[in-house]
Motif scaffolding. Structure first.
Motif, PDB file in Angstrom:
ATOM      1  N   HIS A 254       0.865  -1.184   0.000  1.00  0.00           N
ATOM      2  CA  HIS A 254       0.000   0.000   0.000  1.00  0.00           C
ATOM      3  C   HIS A 254       0.897   1.227   0.000  1.00  0.00           C
ATOM      4  O   HIS A 254       2.129   1.120  -0.063  1.00  0.00           O
ATOM      5  CB  HIS A 254      -0.971  -0.012   1.183  1.00  0.00           C
ATOM      6  N   ASP A 255       0.296   2.424   0.052  1.00  0.00           N
ATOM      7  CA  ASP A 255       1.060   3.662  -0.109  1.00  0.00           C
ATOM      8  C   ASP A 255       2.225   3.773   0.869  1.00  0.00           C
ATOM      9  O   ASP A 255       3.320   4.218   0.505  1.00  0.00           O
ATOM     10  CB  ASP A 255       0.142   4.882   0.064  1.00  0.00           C
ATOM     11  N   ALA A 256       2.011   3.382   2.127  1.00  0.00           N
ATOM     12  CA  ALA A 256       3.038   3.585   3.146  1.00  0.00           C
ATOM     13  C   ALA A 256       4.088   2.473   3.190  1.00  0.00           C
ATOM     14  O   ALA A 256       5.100   2.614   3.878  1.00  0.00           O
ATOM     15  CB  ALA A 256       2.379   3.723   4.516  1.00  0.00           C
ATOM     16  N   SER A 257       3.866   1.380   2.478  1.00  0.00           N
ATOM     17  CA  SER A 257       4.745   0.219   2.593  1.00  0.00           C
ATOM     18  C   SER A 257       5.835   0.224   1.519  1.00  0.00           C
ATOM     19  O   SER A 257       5.776   0.996   0.561  1.00  0.00           O
ATOM     20  CB  SER A 257       3.925  -1.064   2.456  1.00  0.00           C
ATOM     21  N   PRO A 258       6.839  -0.665   1.663  1.00  0.00           N
ATOM     22  CA  PRO A 258       7.795  -0.860   0.571  1.00  0.00           C
ATOM     23  C   PRO A 258       7.100  -1.438  -0.656  1.00  0.00           C
ATOM     24  O   PRO A 258       6.004  -1.989  -0.574  1.00  0.00           O
ATOM     25  CB  PRO A 258       8.802  -1.857   1.161  1.00  0.00           C
ATOM     26  N   LYS A 259       7.807  -1.337  -1.786  1.00  0.00           N
ATOM     27  CA  LYS A 259       7.273  -1.865  -3.045  1.00  0.00           C
ATOM     28  C   LYS A 259       8.419  -2.472  -3.844  1.00  0.00           C
ATOM     29  O   LYS A 259       9.569  -2.078  -3.706  1.00  0.00           O
ATOM     30  CB  LYS A 259       6.597  -0.753  -3.851  1.00  0.00           C
ATOM     31  N   GLY A 260       8.055  -3.448  -4.681  1.00  0.00           N
ATOM     32  CA  GLY A 260       9.065  -4.049  -5.548  1.00  0.00           C
ATOM     33  C   GLY A 260       9.977  -5.013  -4.804  1.00  0.00           C
ATOM     34  O   GLY A 260       9.541  -5.750  -3.920  1.00  0.00           O
ATOM     35  N   TRP A 261      11.268  -4.965  -5.136  1.00  0.00           N
ATOM     36  CA  TRP A 261      12.235  -5.943  -4.637  1.00  0.00           C
ATOM     37  C   TRP A 261      12.989  -5.430  -3.418  1.00  0.00           C
ATOM     38  O   TRP A 261      13.180  -4.226  -3.233  1.00  0.00           O
ATOM     39  CB  TRP A 261      13.236  -6.309  -5.726  1.00  0.00           C
ATOM     40  N   GLY A 262      13.433  -6.365  -2.606  1.00  0.00           N
ATOM     41  CA  GLY A 262      14.285  -6.076  -1.456  1.00  0.00           C
ATOM     42  C   GLY A 262      15.274  -7.201  -1.263  1.00  0.00           C
ATOM     43  O   GLY A 262      15.365  -8.123  -2.084  1.00  0.00           O
ATOM     44  N   ALA A 263      16.027  -7.143  -0.170  1.00  0.00           N
ATOM     45  CA  ALA A 263      17.058  -8.151   0.089  1.00  0.00           C
ATOM     46  C   ALA A 263      17.099  -8.470   1.573  1.00  0.00           C
ATOM     47  O   ALA A 263      16.637  -7.686   2.418  1.00  0.00           O
ATOM     48  CB  ALA A 263      18.424  -7.667  -0.384  1.00  0.00           C
ATOM     49  N   ARG A 264      17.659  -9.641   1.906  1.00  0.00           N
ATOM     50  CA  ARG A 264      17.753 -10.088   3.301  1.00  0.00           C
ATOM     51  C   ARG A 264      19.088 -10.782   3.533  1.00  0.00           C
ATOM     52  O   ARG A 264      19.522 -11.613   2.721  1.00  0.00           O
ATOM     53  CB  ARG A 264      16.598 -11.035   3.630  1.00  0.00           C
ATOM     54  N   LEU A 265      19.753 -10.432   4.638  1.00  0.00           N
ATOM     55  CA  LEU A 265      20.958 -11.114   5.100  1.00  0.00           C
ATOM     56  C   LEU A 265      20.663 -11.706   6.474  1.00  0.00           C
ATOM     57  O   LEU A 265      19.957 -11.089   7.282  1.00  0.00           O
ATOM     58  CB  LEU A 265      22.139 -10.155   5.195  1.00  0.00           C
ATOM     59  N   ILE A 266      21.216 -12.895   6.746  1.00  0.00           N
ATOM     60  CA  ILE A 266      20.906 -13.607   7.988  1.00  0.00           C
ATOM     61  C   ILE A 266      22.185 -14.144   8.612  1.00  0.00           C
ATOM     62  O   ILE A 266      23.049 -14.700   7.930  1.00  0.00           O
ATOM     63  CB  ILE A 266      19.957 -14.794   7.724  1.00  0.00           C
ATOM     64  N   ALA A 267      22.302 -13.971   9.936  1.00  0.00           N
ATOM     65  CA  ALA A 267      23.361 -14.610  10.715  1.00  0.00           C
ATOM     66  C   ALA A 267      22.748 -15.046  12.035  1.00  0.00           C
ATOM     67  O   ALA A 267      22.353 -14.206  12.848  1.00  0.00           O
ATOM     68  CB  ALA A 267      24.538 -13.667  10.945  1.00  0.00           C
ATOM     69  N   SER A 268      22.632 -16.359  12.240  1.00  0.00           N
ATOM     70  CA  SER A 268      22.011 -16.906  13.447  1.00  0.00           C
ATOM     71  C   SER A 268      23.062 -17.623  14.278  1.00  0.00           C
ATOM     72  O   SER A 268      23.621 -18.640  13.842  1.00  0.00           O
ATOM     73  CB  SER A 268      20.878 -17.879  13.089  1.00  0.00           C
ATOM     74  N   PHE A 269      23.350 -17.097  15.469  1.00  0.00           N
ATOM     75  CA  PHE A 269      24.300 -17.730  16.373  1.00  0.00           C
ATOM     76  C   PHE A 269      23.579 -18.836  17.133  1.00  0.00           C
ATOM     77  O   PHE A 269      22.523 -18.602  17.734  1.00  0.00           O
ATOM     78  CB  PHE A 269      24.891 -16.702  17.339  1.00  0.00           C
ATOM     79  N   VAL A 270      24.163 -20.027  17.122  1.00  0.00           N
ATOM     80  CA  VAL A 270      23.497 -21.225  17.658  1.00  0.00           C
ATOM     81  C   VAL A 270      24.265 -21.722  18.874  1.00  0.00           C
ATOM     82  O   VAL A 270      25.501 -21.794  18.864  1.00  0.00           O
ATOM     83  CB  VAL A 270      23.414 -22.333  16.596  1.00  0.00           C
ATOM     84  N   PHE A 271      23.510 -22.093  19.928  1.00  0.00           N
ATOM     85  CA  PHE A 271      24.117 -22.584  21.161  1.00  0.00           C
ATOM     86  C   PHE A 271      23.457 -23.901  21.537  1.00  0.00           C
ATOM     87  O   PHE A 271      22.556 -23.940  22.394  1.00  0.00           O
ATOM     88  CB  PHE A 271      23.949 -21.547  22.273  1.00  0.00           C
ATOM     89  N   PRO A 272      23.889 -25.006  20.892  1.00  0.00           N
ATOM     90  CA  PRO A 272      23.273 -26.310  21.176  1.00  0.00           C
ATOM     91  C   PRO A 272      23.596 -26.781  22.588  1.00  0.00           C
ATOM     92  O   PRO A 272      24.630 -26.413  23.171  1.00  0.00           O
ATOM     93  CB  PRO A 272      23.904 -27.232  20.120  1.00  0.00           C
ATOM     94  N   LYS A 273      22.715 -27.601  23.128  1.00  0.00           N
ATOM     95  CA  LYS A 273      22.947 -28.163  24.449  1.00  0.00           C
ATOM     96  C   LYS A 273      24.119 -29.128  24.426  1.00  0.00           C
ATOM     97  O   LYS A 273      24.295 -29.882  23.480  1.00  0.00           O
ATOM     98  CB  LYS A 273      21.695 -28.876  24.956  1.00  0.00           C
ATOM     99  N   LYS A 274      24.922 -29.099  25.469  1.00  0.00           N
ATOM    100  CA  LYS A 274      26.079 -29.997  25.563  1.00  0.00           C
ATOM    101  C   LYS A 274      25.633 -31.424  25.860  1.00  0.00           C
ATOM    102  O   LYS A 274      24.664 -31.637  26.560  1.00  0.00           O
ATOM    103  CB  LYS A 274      27.050 -29.494  26.636  1.00  0.00           C
TER     104      LYS A 274
END
Length: 274
Positions: A254-274
C-alpha cells in the motif's frame, strides 16, 4: 627415492588427507544438518540468536524512502517439566530510514518489541507434528514515533509445523490488539500470518520460502513480502553460525509500505545443548 616416486608419494598423502577429511567431517555434517533443521523450527528446544537484516525501498506514497532494518530475534527455550517447554521469541527491530529527495532528516533507532511465548510439547507427536501456542505482547519501545505504534498490545499466537525427510512445512501467526493507547489514536488491530516451507540438505544448506502477511483491520490494508533464502551452518572458531542471504518481493503493498524488490541477510548464532 626418485622424483617420480616422491611425486606419487605426495599425491597419495594428499588423497589420504582428502578422504580422511571427508570421513572425519561426516559426523559434523550430520550434526550441522540437524541444527539447520532445528533452526527451521520456531519452537525447537535450541538457544539461538538470529540477526536478520532487511533492505527495502520505494517506501511511501512518493516512493522515495529506503529502509535498513535489523531484527534481533533471540530464542530461548525453558523446560517447564518433562512434557512441556516454554519458548521465548523476541523481535527487536533496529531501523535506519533514508528520505531521498526530501528535506526530512534520516530516521534511525529501535522499534517496538514483539515478545512471543509459546507453550509447546517437549516431544513431537506420533504424526510428526510440532506445535506451540501462547501470548504475543507488543511493547512500545520505539525511540522515534515514526518507528512504532506508541501503545501496548496483546493477543494470541500459535505455530504448527511438520518435519520429514529434510522438509519443514508449517505456519506461524498472531493477532495483536491495542490495550493501552492515547484517546486520539486508534487501538491497533493487526494480524500476522507466516506460512513457510524449507528443505535442508545433508551438508546443512537450507533453502527456504515464506510469506509474511500483515493485515491492518483499521485501514483494511495488507502487505505481503515473499522471501526466498539460502542459509548454511558454519563453524567459526568453535561458534556455530547459520549464515545466508535472500531476495524478497512485495507481492501486496500500500502507499506507506515498501514496493518491488528487497534483500535479506541472515546470521544466526546457535548454542546447542552440551
Amino acid at each position: 627415492m626418485n622424483h617420480f616416486s616422491m611425486r606419487n608419494r605426495k599425491l597419495e598423502i594428499l588423497l589420504s588427507l582428502m578422504v580422511c577429511s571427508v570421513f572425519c567431517n561426516s559426523q559434523a555434517f550430520a550434526d550441522d544438518a540437524d541444527l539447520a533443521k532445528q533452526l527451521s523450527n520456531p519452537v525447537a528446544n535450541l538457544v539461538s540468536v538470529p540477526f536478520q537484516l532487511n533492505y527495502d525501498e520505494n517506501i511511501g506514497a512518493a516512493e522515495n524512502i529506503e529502509r535498513y532494518q535489523l531484527n534481533i530475534q533471540p530464542v530461548i527455550p525453558i523446560e517447564l517439566n518433562e512434557n512441556w517447554n516454554l519458548i521465548s521469541r523476541t523481535v527487536l527491530p533496529v531501523t535506519y530510514q533514508v528520505y531521498n529527495e526530501s528535506n526530512l532528516e534520516d530516521d534511525w533507532g529501535v522499534g517496538d518489541i514483539v515478545q512471543s511465548l509459546f507453550f509447546s510439547p517437549s516431544k513431537t507427536s506420533e504424526s510428526g507434528i510440532t506445535w506451540g501456542v501462547g501470548p504475543a505482547i507488543l511493547l512500545p519501545t520505539a525511540s522515534e514515533k515514526t518507528l512504532g505504534a506508541d501503545q501496548y498490545g496483546l493477543g494470541p499466537t500459535f505455530v504448527i509445523l511438520k518435519q520429514t525427510h529434510g522438509w519443514t512445512v508449517g505456519a506461524l501467526a498472531n493477532h495483536i490488539w491495542g490495550v493501552e493507547h492515547d484517546d486520539d489514536v486508534d487501538a491497533i488491530s493487526s494480524t500476522f500470518v507466516q506460512p513457510f516451507v524449507s528443505y535442508t540438505y545433508p551438508n546443512s544448506t537450507t533453502v527456504g520460502l515464506n510469506t509474511e502477511t500483515t493485515y491492518d483491520w483499521n485501514s483494511e490494508e495488507a502487505t505481503m513480502p515473499v522471501n526466498l533464502t539460502v542459509t548454511k551452518v558454519i563453524n567459526l572458531n568453535g561458534q556455530l553460525i547459520s549464515v545466508g542471504a535472500g531476495a524478497r518481493y512485495w507481492a501486496d503493498d500500500h502507499d506507506a509500505s515498501p514496493k518491488g524488490w528487497g534483500a535479506r541477510l541472515i546470521a544466526s548464532f546457535v548454542f546447542p545443548k552440551k
